[in-house]
Scaffold this active site. Structure first.
Site, PDB file in Angstrom:
ATOM      1  N   HIS A 495       0.794  -1.017   0.186  1.00 36.45           N
ATOM      2  CA  HIS A 495      -0.035  -0.028  -0.053  1.00 36.45           C
ATOM      3  C   HIS A 495       0.874   1.327   0.024  1.00 36.45           C
ATOM      4  O   HIS A 495       0.624   1.961   0.818  1.00 36.45           O
ATOM      5  CB  HIS A 495      -0.731   0.032   1.084  1.00 36.45           C
ATOM      6  CG  HIS A 495      -1.880  -1.047   1.284  1.00 36.45           C
ATOM      7  ND1 HIS A 495      -2.629  -1.245   2.338  1.00 36.45           N
ATOM      8  CD2 HIS A 495      -2.408  -1.776   0.490  1.00 36.45           C
ATOM      9  CE1 HIS A 495      -3.498  -2.294   2.244  1.00 36.45           C
ATOM     10  NE2 HIS A 495      -3.303  -2.740   0.783  1.00 36.45           N
ATOM     11  N   HIS A 533      -7.388   0.131   3.154  1.00 41.31           N
ATOM     12  CA  HIS A 533      -6.793  -0.525   2.205  1.00 41.31           C
ATOM     13  C   HIS A 533      -6.713   0.568   0.893  1.00 41.31           C
ATOM     14  O   HIS A 533      -7.731   0.920   0.597  1.00 41.31           O
ATOM     15  CB  HIS A 533      -7.369  -1.719   1.545  1.00 41.31           C
ATOM     16  CG  HIS A 533      -7.171  -2.856   2.937  1.00 41.31           C
ATOM     17  ND1 HIS A 533      -6.906  -4.206   2.479  1.00 41.31           N
ATOM     18  CD2 HIS A 533      -6.979  -2.681   4.096  1.00 41.31           C
ATOM     19  CE1 HIS A 533      -6.653  -4.730   3.683  1.00 41.31           C
ATOM     20  NE2 HIS A 533      -6.663  -3.933   4.522  1.00 41.31           N
TER      21      HIS A 533
END
Length: 554
Positions: A495, A533
């Site tokens: 990420h 996320h």
């Protein structure tokens, strides 16, 4: 359209990278005005129709053919390990290889973003319409003030797919016994994420949703398997610097009225630097002519970390986990998503956190004003999975650290676009991160390895051994042992964000500061860590970017 025609066309917009953000923005711009001439240049292939990507059991995800397969530099605080660093390399970008977790993050993150850049469009309320616009959430009793119900991305939950795992009630009770309560409607995507929420994924009946499929690129010219080396810039007689096109790695040049970098938090800063836009000292090292000295390019890299550990079931024949003989798992919907019911997102004890902040910042923080102390913050995401061994004898606990304070960089390895840049997330470099991850692991140990919960009392029979360590995790594990285990096992959630941050590299219209007609639309512009996320925040960013770009055109 062949390359010669592409070179001869005067493009309204040229996208560098055809991932998630580019798919959204290009689709919306074409929707706003079908006459626009839009070109998307993607380094990877077009896998939109690849059945083995869409299928739940795909083997072409991480480490497969659509992964850049980066590695970090040696990590000082992780025993010098180099970490595998996945990134999507195909049309649709990371949506081809990610785990499909649909986790928005907390309202506080976005409000911090908006206040940091002094623009309410990037606060939670400013981005909420675009979060809703991107999704089609299915379920009962939907909070329509917070959730979208008719957007392009179909969002399934454990409940909506009727995947009620045998340990569902035990897990919910165990979190409650530790003081982690269920969120309203079990929805962690409604502004507050601290608590227990149903797993949500951008899948439809288990089918992966690629961004370039759900945001179709019909009517848009796509050039795949093509690497962009640099952005071409020009100066007017008055000295105004402007983007004019791109140069491909084969030397060919393509002109455009506006260039939009959407190559991701790793490639975007690399391309900027190879274009002569970045820290002058670094560019001089590689004899790259400095077009614009912009020190923030490639700095501020942030990422979420993950750590996994496995635990034995007392009686695998009870059918708690995948691999057992439980006939429930033969039902097709149990293969439609990750083998788990919930994500439990938690804060960490504030007193110890205060001491860690003081160690990092050199002064005792004010609990009433410090952003890590004042509200409840979603530091850690607990992912308890009902799988771990072919015979159903193990379960797996994953710890995702969402609120990381360590910052790293993306630097050039050479002046050649073919060479991967030097990726240094600088994991666990702060006292806050080391404290927070240790405390989060202790809570997981309490969940599965103590009498404090029904899970520990009745279901779990201790942790499995870890290679290279002479003991297993338990309620008696020392801080030193936990720290050693973390140094040996922490990895990436892939990420990455923040390497061309809003405020330092781009303005709030996503224009690169000091360069006309050049924007960045991808996770590199996040000026704060998003505790979700990152695909959800990137969808919202791109939806708003499309409106900003089109409004500017008008």
């Amino acid at each position: 359209m062949d390359l010669s025609e592409i070179k001869e066309t005067s493009w309204d917009y040229v996208f560098v990278g055809g991932g998630l953000a580019a798919s959204v923005v290009a689709h919306r711009l074409h929707e706003f005005d079908p006459k626009l001439k839009i070109l998307v240049v993607e380094a990877g292939p077009n896998a939109n129709d690849s059945p083995d990507v869409i299928a739940p059991s795909s083997t072409h995800l991480v480490k497969g053919v659509f992964d850049w397969k980066y590695k970090t530099v040696e990590q000082k605080h992780l025993n010098g390990r180099q970490i595998d660093w996945p990134a999507g390399k195909a049309l649709g970008g990371g949506t081809l290889i990610n785990s499909n977790g649909w986790i928005r993050g907390d309202k506080f993150d976005y409000d911090l973003w908006g206040s940091k850049v002094n623009d309410p469009r990037w606060s939670y309320d400013g981005l909420l319409p675009f979060m809703k616009k991107s999704e089609s959430f299915k379920g009962e009793n939907i909070n329509k003030e917070q959730r979208g119900v008719d957007g392009p991305s179909f969002i399934q939950s454990v409940t909506s797919t009727n995947r009620h795992f045998p340990l569902r009630s035990h897990a919910l009770q165990s979190w409650a016994e530790l003081g982690v309560e269920a969120l309203p409607g079990l929805d962690a995507n409604a502004g507050c994420s601290v608590g227990v929420g149903d797993l949500q994924e951008n899948k439809e009946n288990g089918q992966r949703e690629i961004a370039s499929v759900v945001y179709p690129l019909d009517g848009i010219t796509i050039l795949t398997d093509t690497l962009v080396e640099k952005v071409l810039t020009e100066k007017t007689p008055e000295g105004i610097l402007s983007a004019a096109g791109v140069k491909l790695s084969n030397g060919e040049e393509i002109r455009g009225r506006e260039i939009i970098l959407s190559a991701g938090a790793i490639r975007t800063p690399q391309i900027l630097k190879l274009s002569g836009i970045g820290p002058a000292e670094e560019l001089n090292k590689f004899k790259i002519p400095v077009v614009l000295d912009l020190p923030g390019v490639g700095e501020g890299l942030a990422d979420h970390t993950i750590f996994l550990h496995q635990w034995k079931l007392k009686d695998p024949s009870d059918g708690w986990a995948l691999g057992s003989n439980n006939p429930l798992f033969s039902k097709p919907q149990y293969g439609w998503g990750s083998p788990m019911d919930f994500l439990a997102t938690v804060d960490v004890p504030k007193e110890g956190l205060k001491a860690a902040i003081a160690e990092d910042e050199g002064s005792v923080p004010d609990p009433s004003t410090h952003p890590l102390l004042k509200p409840k913050r979603p530091f850690a995401e607990n992912v308890f999975m009902y799988a771990g061994a072919p015979d159903g004898s193990l379960v797996t606990f994953a710890l995702v650290m969402l609120l990381t304070t360590s910052r790293g960089s993306v630097k050039l390895a050479s002046d050649n676009i073919q060479d991967h840049p030097l990726i240094d997330p600088n994991y666990l470099s702060t006292a806050v991160d080391r404290y927070a991850i240790r405390e989060a692991i202790k809570m997981q140990i309490k969940f599965v390895g103590s009498d404090a919960t029904i899970m520990g009392r009745e279901i779990i029979d201790g942790a499995t051994s870890v290679p290279g360590f002479d003991q297993v995790l338990s309620k008696d594990s020392t801080d030193e042992y936990i720290d050693a285990l973390l140094r040996a096992g922490v990895g990436t959630c892939f990420h990455p964000m923040g390497t061309a941050a809003m405020g330092s590299v781009v303005d709030t219209d996503l224009l690169v500061k000091g360069v006309h007609n050049l924007r960045i639309v991808d996770a590199s512009v996040f000026p704060v860590v998003i505790t979700g996320h990152t695909q959800v925040a990137t969808f919202a960013l791109a939806e708003q970017a499309a409106e900003i770009i089109y409004a500017g055109r008008r």
